[in-house]
Scaffold this motif. Structure first.
Motif, PDB file in Angstrom:
ATOM      1  N   ALA A  74       0.820  -1.420  -0.011  1.00 11.56           N
ATOM      2  CA  ALA A  74      -0.177   0.029   0.050  1.00 11.56           C
ATOM      3  C   ALA A  74       0.795   1.215  -0.020  1.00 11.56           C
ATOM      4  N   GLU A  75       0.579   2.108  -1.098  1.00 10.36           N
ATOM      5  CA  GLU A  75       1.222   3.338  -1.123  1.00 10.36           C
ATOM      6  C   GLU A  75       0.940   4.479  -0.030  1.00 10.36           C
ATOM      7  N   LEU A  76      -0.385   4.455   0.155  1.00  7.26           N
ATOM      8  CA  LEU A  76      -1.174   5.196   1.019  1.00  7.26           C
ATOM      9  C   LEU A  76      -2.035   4.339   2.190  1.00  7.26           C
ATOM     10  N   ALA A  77      -2.175   4.841   3.288  1.00  4.74           N
ATOM     11  CA  ALA A  77      -3.192   4.366   4.235  1.00  4.74           C
ATOM     12  C   ALA A  77      -4.605   4.442   3.746  1.00  4.74           C
ATOM     13  N   GLY A  78      -5.264   3.350   4.145  1.00  6.53           N
ATOM     14  CA  GLY A  78      -6.651   3.260   3.678  1.00  6.53           C
ATOM     15  C   GLY A  78      -7.187   1.987   3.933  1.00  6.53           C
ATOM     16  N   LYS A  79      -8.793   1.948   4.061  1.00  3.43           N
ATOM     17  CA  LYS A  79      -9.419   0.650   4.325  1.00  3.43           C
ATOM     18  C   LYS A  79      -9.481  -0.202   2.951  1.00  3.43           C
ATOM     19  N   VAL A  80      -9.567  -1.200   3.141  1.00  3.06           N
ATOM     20  CA  VAL A  80      -9.697  -2.243   1.812  1.00  3.06           C
ATOM     21  C   VAL A  80     -11.050  -2.492   1.484  1.00  3.06           C
ATOM     22  N   MET A  81     -11.510  -2.036   0.377  1.00  4.80           N
ATOM     23  CA  MET A  81     -13.026  -2.142   0.034  1.00  4.80           C
ATOM     24  C   MET A  81     -13.129  -3.214  -0.854  1.00  4.80           C
ATOM     25  N   LYS A  82     -12.035  -3.667  -1.797  1.00  2.00           N
ATOM     26  CA  LYS A  82     -12.407  -4.603  -2.564  1.00  2.00           C
ATOM     27  C   LYS A  82     -10.965  -5.267  -3.095  1.00  2.00           C
ATOM     28  N   LEU A  83     -11.307  -6.604  -3.025  1.00  3.62           N
ATOM     29  CA  LEU A  83      -9.938  -7.664  -3.290  1.00  3.62           C
ATOM     30  C   LEU A  83     -10.397  -8.194  -4.633  1.00  3.62           C
ATOM     31  N   ALA A  84      -9.674  -7.780  -5.484  1.00  4.16           N
ATOM     32  CA  ALA A  84      -9.664  -8.250  -7.073  1.00  4.16           C
ATOM     33  C   ALA A  84      -8.974  -9.259  -7.725  1.00  4.16           C
ATOM     34  N   PHE A  85      -8.240 -10.150  -6.862  1.00  8.62           N
ATOM     35  CA  PHE A  85      -7.217 -11.146  -7.217  1.00  8.62           C
ATOM     36  C   PHE A  85      -7.482 -12.333  -6.421  1.00  8.62           C
ATOM     37  N   GLU A  86      -6.828 -13.470  -7.124  1.00  8.60           N
ATOM     38  CA  GLU A  86      -6.956 -14.796  -6.423  1.00  8.60           C
ATOM     39  C   GLU A  86      -5.498 -15.215  -6.174  1.00  8.60           C
ATOM     40  N   PRO A  87      -5.121 -15.626  -4.920  1.00  8.61           N
ATOM     41  CA  PRO A  87      -3.762 -15.870  -4.638  1.00  8.61           C
ATOM     42  C   PRO A  87      -3.326 -16.738  -5.871  1.00  8.61           C
ATOM     43  N   GLY A  88      -1.888 -16.812  -6.331  1.00  5.81           N
ATOM     44  CA  GLY A  88      -1.468 -17.548  -7.390  1.00  5.81           C
ATOM     45  C   GLY A  88      -1.618 -17.384  -8.537  1.00  5.81           C
ATOM     46  N   ALA A  89      -2.611 -16.415  -9.046  1.00  5.59           N
ATOM     47  CA  ALA A  89      -3.284 -16.182 -10.238  1.00  5.59           C
ATOM     48  C   ALA A  89      -2.328 -15.596 -11.229  1.00  5.59           C
ATOM     49  N   LEU A  90      -2.419 -15.742 -12.326  1.00  3.12           N
ATOM     50  CA  LEU A  90      -1.590 -14.936 -13.443  1.00  3.12           C
ATOM     51  C   LEU A  90      -2.319 -13.647 -13.663  1.00  3.12           C
ATOM     52  N   VAL A  91      -1.503 -12.540 -13.632  1.00  2.86           N
ATOM     53  CA  VAL A  91      -2.111 -11.274 -14.077  1.00  2.86           C
ATOM     54  C   VAL A  91      -1.345 -10.529 -15.035  1.00  2.86           C
ATOM     55  N   GLN A  92      -1.891  -9.456 -15.633  1.00  2.00           N
ATOM     56  CA  GLN A  92      -1.533  -8.678 -16.830  1.00  2.00           C
ATOM     57  C   GLN A  92      -1.142  -7.513 -16.111  1.00  2.00           C
ATOM     58  N   ALA A  93      -0.099  -6.690 -16.741  1.00  3.32           N
ATOM     59  CA  ALA A  93       0.305  -5.411 -16.188  1.00  3.32           C
ATOM     60  C   ALA A  93      -1.039  -4.347 -16.383  1.00  3.32           C
ATOM     61  N   GLY A  94      -1.475  -3.528 -15.069  1.00  2.00           N
ATOM     62  CA  GLY A  94      -2.469  -2.848 -15.214  1.00  2.00           C
ATOM     63  C   GLY A  94      -3.935  -3.522 -14.546  1.00  2.00           C
ATOM     64  N   ASP A  95      -3.760  -4.827 -14.240  1.00  2.00           N
ATOM     65  CA  ASP A  95      -4.732  -5.543 -13.670  1.00  2.00           C
ATOM     66  C   ASP A  95      -5.136  -4.963 -12.094  1.00  2.00           C
ATOM     67  N   LEU A  96      -6.486  -4.833 -11.881  1.00  2.00           N
ATOM     68  CA  LEU A  96      -6.785  -4.237 -10.543  1.00  2.00           C
ATOM     69  C   LEU A  96      -6.503  -5.315  -9.550  1.00  2.00           C
ATOM     70  N   LEU A  97      -5.769  -5.110  -8.354  1.00  3.14           N
ATOM     71  CA  LEU A  97      -5.687  -6.109  -7.322  1.00  3.14           C
ATOM     72  C   LEU A  97      -6.632  -5.720  -6.008  1.00  3.14           C
ATOM     73  N   VAL A  98      -6.200  -4.422  -5.522  1.00  2.00           N
ATOM     74  CA  VAL A  98      -7.087  -3.998  -4.498  1.00  2.00           C
ATOM     75  C   VAL A  98      -7.406  -2.681  -4.446  1.00  2.00           C
ATOM     76  N   GLN A  99      -8.740  -2.486  -4.181  1.00  2.00           N
ATOM     77  CA  GLN A  99      -9.350  -1.016  -4.150  1.00  2.00           C
ATOM     78  C   GLN A  99      -9.377  -0.513  -2.688  1.00  2.00           C
ATOM     79  N   LEU A 100      -8.819   0.493  -2.460  1.00  2.00           N
ATOM     80  CA  LEU A 100      -8.810   1.026  -0.807  1.00  2.00           C
ATOM     81  C   LEU A 100     -10.192   2.089  -1.075  1.00  2.00           C
ATOM     82  N   ASP A 101     -10.658   2.607   0.023  1.00  2.00           N
ATOM     83  CA  ASP A 101     -11.563   3.484   0.088  1.00  2.00           C
ATOM     84  C   ASP A 101     -11.284   4.780  -0.345  1.00  2.00           C
ATOM     85  N   THR A 102     -11.966   5.432  -1.206  1.00  2.00           N
ATOM     86  CA  THR A 102     -11.569   6.683  -1.837  1.00  2.00           C
ATOM     87  C   THR A 102     -12.957   7.537  -1.893  1.00  2.00           C
ATOM     88  N   SER A 103     -13.941   7.319  -1.174  1.00  2.00           N
ATOM     89  CA  SER A 103     -15.231   8.082  -1.176  1.00  2.00           C
ATOM     90  C   SER A 103     -14.763   9.582  -0.709  1.00  2.00           C
TER      91      SER A 103
END
Length: 376
Positions: A74-103
């Motif tokens: 995490a580059e900034l502090a925040g609350k985890v609102m969404k987990l968009a990945f599965e452990p051990g999965a293959l991902v491409q550059a730019g794929d969303l991993l975690v969304q913190l609270d940005t309201s």
């Protein structure tokens, strides 16, 4: 009474003396028989010392490293609102991993965008008025500055939202998930790992004496106990310009394709650099070597005439040798032997020099340069 005691004592002395004399004669006869007795010959297996053309190689131990590998945090502090990945999965550059609270940031962004629109309208109006000489140049410059400041505030909020939207920096395979939904992350908290596993680097060190024969593009063969029957082919891609002042070794890096991802970062690996030159080497089966702290040796079978019987026997001579590299079931000998010498290939630990032997190769070990052990 005294006469009877004296006679008894004399009788005992005579009996003991007779027993001792008898035993001495027996021991003397046994010693004489042992001096003329020869031990029965040992049955051994043997093989001749062969001369083979071996490709020149440089062997080393190394470790596998990913071409790209990071701990996603995490580059900034925040609350985890969404987990968009599965452990051990293959991902491409730019794929969303975690969304913190940005309201909060999104609300601030709407206000900043409104301010930017108002500042732009004021700037456009001031630019029209300056052409009619209705306002001064200073007022136009102030409107321009206010517009640019409003745009910068909106961009800063967008950057904060982007930092709280954590994406894969490059394509690769994810590690284990280290966070949970709803968790409050602090700045720098680890989320998961991301590794590029095809291809991989294999880093190893070689003595400075071998530096002259290495060059980028040289073929390497990599093996590991994680894939015991697989040889991974690669090429040297980089050689460090520095020599370690303590070990006098040079670090070398090879790049190895890893389509099936059998090689993983941190693995121990055996590396063999294949050089274009070949050398003639004397080779013997590895089972013929008697390893010892004071020096390695082999038992050479020689024919000698028995001075007592006059018969020609095969006897052992212990020969100390200097060893080179190894390939399969064979070991190269750099000094101590010559082509055609017959050496014992089994049970060398129980033999000694001068022992008569009989050769029986019915159960001799089948040594090969490229053994392929079957599953047992």
């Amino acid at each position: 009474m005294i006469k009877r005691f004296a006679l008894t004592t004399v009788a005992i002395i005579v009996i003991v003396g007779a027993l001792v004399g008898t035993k001495l004669l027996q021991f003397r006869a046994m010693a004489a028989a042992g001096a003329h007795m020869t031990p029965p010959p040992e049955t051994v297996t043997s093989a001749p010392v062969r001369e083979e053309d071996w490709p020149d190689t440089v062997t080393a131990t190394g470790s596998v490293e990913s071409v790209q590998g990071v701990t996603v945090a995490a580059e900034l502090a925040g609350k985890v609102m969404k987990l968009a990945f599965e452990p051990g999965a293959l991902v491409q550059a730019g794929d969303l991993l975690v969304q913190l609270d940005t309201s909060s940031e999104e609300a601030q962004l709407r206000a900043a965008e409104a301010s930017a629109q108002l500042a732009k309208a004021n700037f456009d109006r001031s630019r029209d008025l300056i052409q009619k000489a209705t306002i001064s140049q200073a007022e136009l410059d102030a409107a321009d500055a206010q517009y640019k400041e409003a745009v910068a505030r909106a961009d800063n909020i967008r950057a904060t939202i982007a930092k709280k939207t954590i994406r894969a920096p490059f394509a690769g395979r994810l590690g284990l998930r280290l966070v949970n939904l709803g968790q409050i992350l602090r700045e720098g908290d680890a989320i998961t790992t991301l590794q590029t596993l095809d291809p991989v680097y294999v880093n190893f060190s070689v003595p400075q004496q071998r530096l002259s024969v290495l060059h980028p593009g040289a073929d390497v063969r990599v093996t590991t106990d994680a894939a015991p029957k697989v040889v991974f082919a690669g090429k040297i891609t980089a050689i460090s310009p520095e020599v370690d002042v303590v070990t006098r070794n040079v670090r070398v890096q090879a790049t190895v394709p890893n389509v099936e991802e059998r090689l993983r970062s941190g693995m121990f690996a055996n590396v063999e650099v294949v050089l274009p030159t070949a050398e003639k080497k004397l080779i013997v089966p590895a089972t013929a070597i008697l390893y010892a702290p004071y020096g390695d040796s082999v038992f050479v079978i020689e024919e000698k005439k028995d001075p007592q019987s006059g018969q020609v026997q095969q006897v052992l001579r212990q020969q100390f040798v200097r060893l080179g590299g190894a390939r399969g079931d064979y070991v190269a000998v750099t000094s101590g032997l010559k082509p055609g010498d017959q050496v014992v290939t089994s049970g060398v630990f129980k033999l000694r020099a001068g022992t008569p032997v009989v050769i029986d190769n019915k159960l001799a070990p089948d040594a090969k340069l490229d053994p392929k052990p079957a599953n047992t």
